[in-house]
Design an enzyme around this catalytic site. Structure first.
Site, PDB file in Angstrom:
ATOM      1  N   HIS A 130     -17.144  -9.797  -0.734  1.00 33.67           N
ATOM      2  CA  HIS A 130     -16.082 -10.586  -1.369  1.00 33.67           C
ATOM      3  C   HIS A 130     -16.711 -11.888  -1.885  1.00 33.67           C
ATOM      4  O   HIS A 130     -17.679 -12.383  -1.288  1.00 33.67           O
ATOM      5  CB  HIS A 130     -15.029 -10.885  -0.299  1.00 33.67           C
ATOM      6  CG  HIS A 130     -13.804 -11.577  -0.792  1.00 33.67           C
ATOM      7  ND1 HIS A 130     -13.750 -12.937  -0.997  1.00 33.67           N
ATOM      8  CD2 HIS A 130     -12.578 -11.101  -1.104  1.00 33.67           C
ATOM      9  CE1 HIS A 130     -12.540 -13.267  -1.412  1.00 33.67           C
ATOM     10  NE2 HIS A 130     -11.808 -12.169  -1.487  1.00 33.67           N
ATOM     11  N   ASP A 207     -18.541 -11.313   7.967  1.00 28.50           N
ATOM     12  CA  ASP A 207     -17.237 -11.587   7.363  1.00 28.50           C
ATOM     13  C   ASP A 207     -16.274 -10.517   7.866  1.00 28.50           C
ATOM     14  O   ASP A 207     -16.309  -9.375   7.414  1.00 28.50           O
ATOM     15  CB  ASP A 207     -17.381 -11.547   5.827  1.00 28.50           C
ATOM     16  CG  ASP A 207     -16.035 -11.572   5.121  1.00 28.50           C
ATOM     17  OD1 ASP A 207     -14.989 -11.602   5.799  1.00 28.50           O
ATOM     18  OD2 ASP A 207     -16.039 -11.543   3.870  1.00 28.50           O
ATOM     19  N   GLN A 210     -11.518  -8.144   6.865  1.00 30.14           N
ATOM     20  CA  GLN A 210     -10.831  -6.841   6.779  1.00 30.14           C
ATOM     21  C   GLN A 210     -11.042  -5.995   8.027  1.00 30.14           C
ATOM     22  O   GLN A 210     -10.654  -4.814   8.051  1.00 30.14           O
ATOM     23  CB  GLN A 210     -11.328  -6.065   5.533  1.00 30.14           C
ATOM     24  CG  GLN A 210     -11.083  -6.765   4.222  1.00 30.14           C
ATOM     25  CD  GLN A 210      -9.604  -6.847   3.836  1.00 30.14           C
ATOM     26  OE1 GLN A 210      -8.737  -6.224   4.448  1.00 30.14           O
ATOM     27  NE2 GLN A 210      -9.311  -7.632   2.813  1.00 30.14           N
ATOM     28  N   LYS A 233      -4.078 -12.054   7.194  1.00 30.89           N
ATOM     29  CA  LYS A 233      -4.324 -10.609   7.034  1.00 30.89           C
ATOM     30  C   LYS A 233      -4.063  -9.852   8.322  1.00 30.89           C
ATOM     31  O   LYS A 233      -4.334  -8.664   8.429  1.00 30.89           O
ATOM     32  CB  LYS A 233      -5.762 -10.367   6.577  1.00 30.89           C
ATOM     33  CG  LYS A 233      -6.058 -10.887   5.160  1.00 30.89           C
ATOM     34  CD  LYS A 233      -7.459 -10.512   4.748  1.00 30.89           C
ATOM     35  CE  LYS A 233      -7.971 -11.338   3.591  1.00 30.89           C
ATOM     36  NZ  LYS A 233      -7.362 -11.016   2.308  1.00 30.89           N
ATOM     37  N   CYS A 373     -11.805  -9.796  -6.172  1.00 33.05           N
ATOM     38  CA  CYS A 373     -12.747 -10.858  -5.767  1.00 33.05           C
ATOM     39  C   CYS A 373     -14.071 -10.270  -5.306  1.00 33.05           C
ATOM     40  O   CYS A 373     -14.675 -10.759  -4.337  1.00 33.05           O
ATOM     41  CB  CYS A 373     -12.150 -11.753  -4.678  1.00 33.05           C
ATOM     42  SG  CYS A 373     -10.646 -12.552  -5.181  1.00 33.05           S
TER      43      CYS A 373
HETATM   44  N1  7TS Z   1     -13.723 -11.622   2.858  1.00 32.62           N
HETATM   45  C1  7TS Z   1     -13.119 -10.443   2.663  1.00 32.62           C
HETATM   46  C2  7TS Z   1     -13.829  -9.184   3.027  1.00 32.62           C
HETATM   47  C3  7TS Z   1     -11.837 -10.421   2.120  1.00 32.62           C
HETATM   48  O1  7TS Z   1     -11.234  -9.249   1.922  1.00 32.62           O
HETATM   49  C4  7TS Z   1     -11.191 -11.638   1.781  1.00 32.62           C
HETATM   50  C5  7TS Z   1      -9.838 -11.666   1.127  1.00 32.62           C
HETATM   51  C6  7TS Z   1     -11.859 -12.834   2.041  1.00 32.62           C
HETATM   52  C7  7TS Z   1     -13.129 -12.797   2.564  1.00 32.62           C
HETATM   53  C8  7TS Z   1     -11.233 -14.168   1.769  1.00 32.62           C
HETATM   54  O2  7TS Z   1     -10.166 -14.362   2.636  1.00 32.62           O
HETATM   55  P1  7TS Z   1      -9.182 -15.618   2.464  1.00 32.62           P
HETATM   56  O3  7TS Z   1      -8.126 -15.383   3.480  1.00 32.62           O
HETATM   57  O4  7TS Z   1      -9.990 -16.833   2.742  1.00 32.62           O
HETATM   58  O5  7TS Z   1      -8.679 -15.573   1.055  1.00 32.62           O
HETATM   59  N2  7TS Z   1      -9.539 -10.523   0.369  1.00 32.62           N
HETATM   60  C9  7TS Z   1      -8.542 -10.368  -0.504  1.00 32.62           C
HETATM   61  C10 7TS Z   1      -8.326  -9.174  -1.170  1.00 32.62           C
HETATM   62  O6  7TS Z   1      -9.010  -8.168  -1.030  1.00 32.62           O
HETATM   63  N3  7TS Z   1      -7.269  -9.304  -1.987  1.00 32.62           N
HETATM   64  O7  7TS Z   1      -6.805 -10.545  -1.877  1.00 32.62           O
HETATM   65  C11 7TS Z   1      -7.580 -11.217  -0.946  1.00 32.62           C
END
Ligand code: 7TS
Length: 419
Positions: A130, A207, A210, A233, A373
């Site tokens: 990501h 990371d 997910q 999430k 992303c």
């Molecule tokens: N890393 C992964 C693997 C992610 O899926 C996401 C967010 C992030 C980092 C960033 O997370 P945040 O909470 O700081 O935004 N992924 C997604 C997605 O797949 N669609 O919208 C956000």
């Protein structure tokens, strides 16, 4: 919440009653929410905790001696303990509240980068990361004149572990890899990668955005040095996340933000910091968010992370073959349901994924379309974008059927102009 779980599975009909938002009509159809990789819905228990906090306990933490401040501080620190237990960290000092995975990874890259990365060092990530796990490292590489390297993927979207063995060397300073891809739905062997990194005295960052919401995670078993994830999430609110780091590293790292809450003494020209974890938490934190994340953890634990994982895998085993059977539809990532989590990216030949997502929305089915992303991955797959359905434990086989039906209807519409 015993109604939500039985001995070894989960009763989704009962669980859905906790998520009133799912029970609504969108575009004249019952909503099917399949955008859980972007953010998940919040159960009533989490909303109640937020409401209760603002109604009864709201005060700033660590500052006051009055009763409300004590209550808020106790609840905030109890939430930290819940997070520690949930990911099996050794100490509460190793759990830092952040705004989310993005903030956690930025802080690691800045602070760790400052302390441990020098010119010519190599930083290793992969093609499936990501942007939150790409750009902070790009910026660090630019600042330090370090070299960013990518672990390639196999044709099915697994990390190429043979290549990883060659890329991670004594020249590497940091490896940072997603536990679960937000596009390919693949689970990466983070334990093996950590061993590989540690064999070369390399720092391992994971990371977990997910992963933590969907499966049991044990940071001590993985033995990674840092682990990042987001509350929103995993049934928690937005604006709260976690940075786990081993104490031995966090102690050597400088805070990224400075101000109130994080100081011990402030002199005119120099200051000293509080001990861990507070030295990283400058300013008034997201108190309500942390407490509600604690409530989300209580909720997930009452169902059981192993139950959640098994249930989601049963949904994947149900829906993946049905998707694969649709002519002209390509599913990205591993093709065997055993290797694929509930994040399923796909494309219809000849139909733009945004059109697919819009057509599905007309049928009440919420999916995401775009680059998710993860532009380096999208380029690697040699596509413009993909559609993506992502499941959570409150989804059902009926939701999967609605997705499949809506996809057939979409195909019909784009081929013949009628639904
Ligand atoms: N890393 C992964 C693997 C992610 O899926 C996401 C967010 C992030 C980092 C960033 O997370 P945040 O909470 O700081 O935004 N992924 C997604 C997605 O797949 N669609 O919208 C956000």
């Amino acid at each position: 919440m015993s109604h939500s779980a039985n001995e070894n599975s989960l009763v989704v009909e009962n669980i859905r009653k906790d998520f009133a938002i799912l029970d609504q009509i969108v575009n004249d159809e019952a909503l099917v929410y399949l955008d859980n990789a972007a953010t998940t819905q919040k159960p009533q228990a989490v909303l109640d905790v937020l409401n209760h906090y603002y109604h009864h306990d709201n005060a700033n933490v660590h500052r006051g001696v009055h009763t409300l401040a004590e209550r808020a501080t106790t609840a905030y620190e109890e939430a930290r303990e819940k997070v520690r237990r949930f990911i099996h960290a050794k100490k509460n000092a190793e759990i830092i509240f952040t705004r989310g995975t993005t903030t956690s990874l930025n802080w690691i890259a800045q602070s760790l980068g400052e302390a441990f990365v020098k010119e010519g060092d190599e930083i290793v990530i992969s093609y499936m990361e990501h942007h939150a796990n790409v750009i902070p490292w790009q910026q660090l590489a630019k600042r330090k004149k370090a070299i960013l390297k990518y672990i390639p993927l196999t044709a099915e979207g697994f990390l190429d572990m043979q290549a990883a063995k060659e890329i991670i060397t004594d020249k590497t300073a940091i490896v940072s890899i997603a536990h679960v891809s937000n596009v390919l739905g693949v689970v990466n062997p983070v334990e093996t990668l950590t061993q590989l990194a540690h064999n070369h005295q390399v720092i391992m960052v994971v990371d977990g955005a997910q992963a933590v919401p969907h499966m049991p995670v044990d940071v001590q078993a993985i033995d990674c040095d840092f682990y990042a994830f987001s509350g929103h999430k995993m049934c928690g609110p937005t604006g709260i996340g976690v940075l786990y780091g081993k104490k031995q590293y966090l102690e050597q790292m400088e805070p990224v933000e400075f101000g109130g809450e994080m100081i011990d003494f402030v002199h005119l020209y120099d200051s000293t910091w509080k001990e861990l974890p507070w030295k990283f938490e400058a300013g008034t934190p997201n108190i309500a968010g942390a407490i509600a994340l604690g409530a989300a953890i209580d909720y997930l634990e009452a169902i059981g992370m192993e139950n959640i994982h098994q249930y989601e895998q049963s949904l994947v085993a149900y829906v993946l073959p049905k998707l694969q059977a649709i002519e002209g539809l390509t599913v990205y990532g591993p093709q065997d349901p055993k290797d694929h989590t509930g994040v399923i990216a796909f494309n219809f030949e000849g139909i733009h994924p945004h059109d697919v997502a819009t057509a599905l929305d007309m049928e009440g089915v919420a999916v995401r379309a775009g680059h998710h992303c993860a532009q380096p991955l999208i380029q690697y797959l040699d596509v413009q974008a993909t559609a993506r359905a992502s499941f959570y434990f409150y989804n059902t086989k009926a939701d999967a059927d609605r997705l499949i039906e809506a996809l057939y209807a979409t195909k019909e519409f784009f081929q013949h102009g009628t639904i």
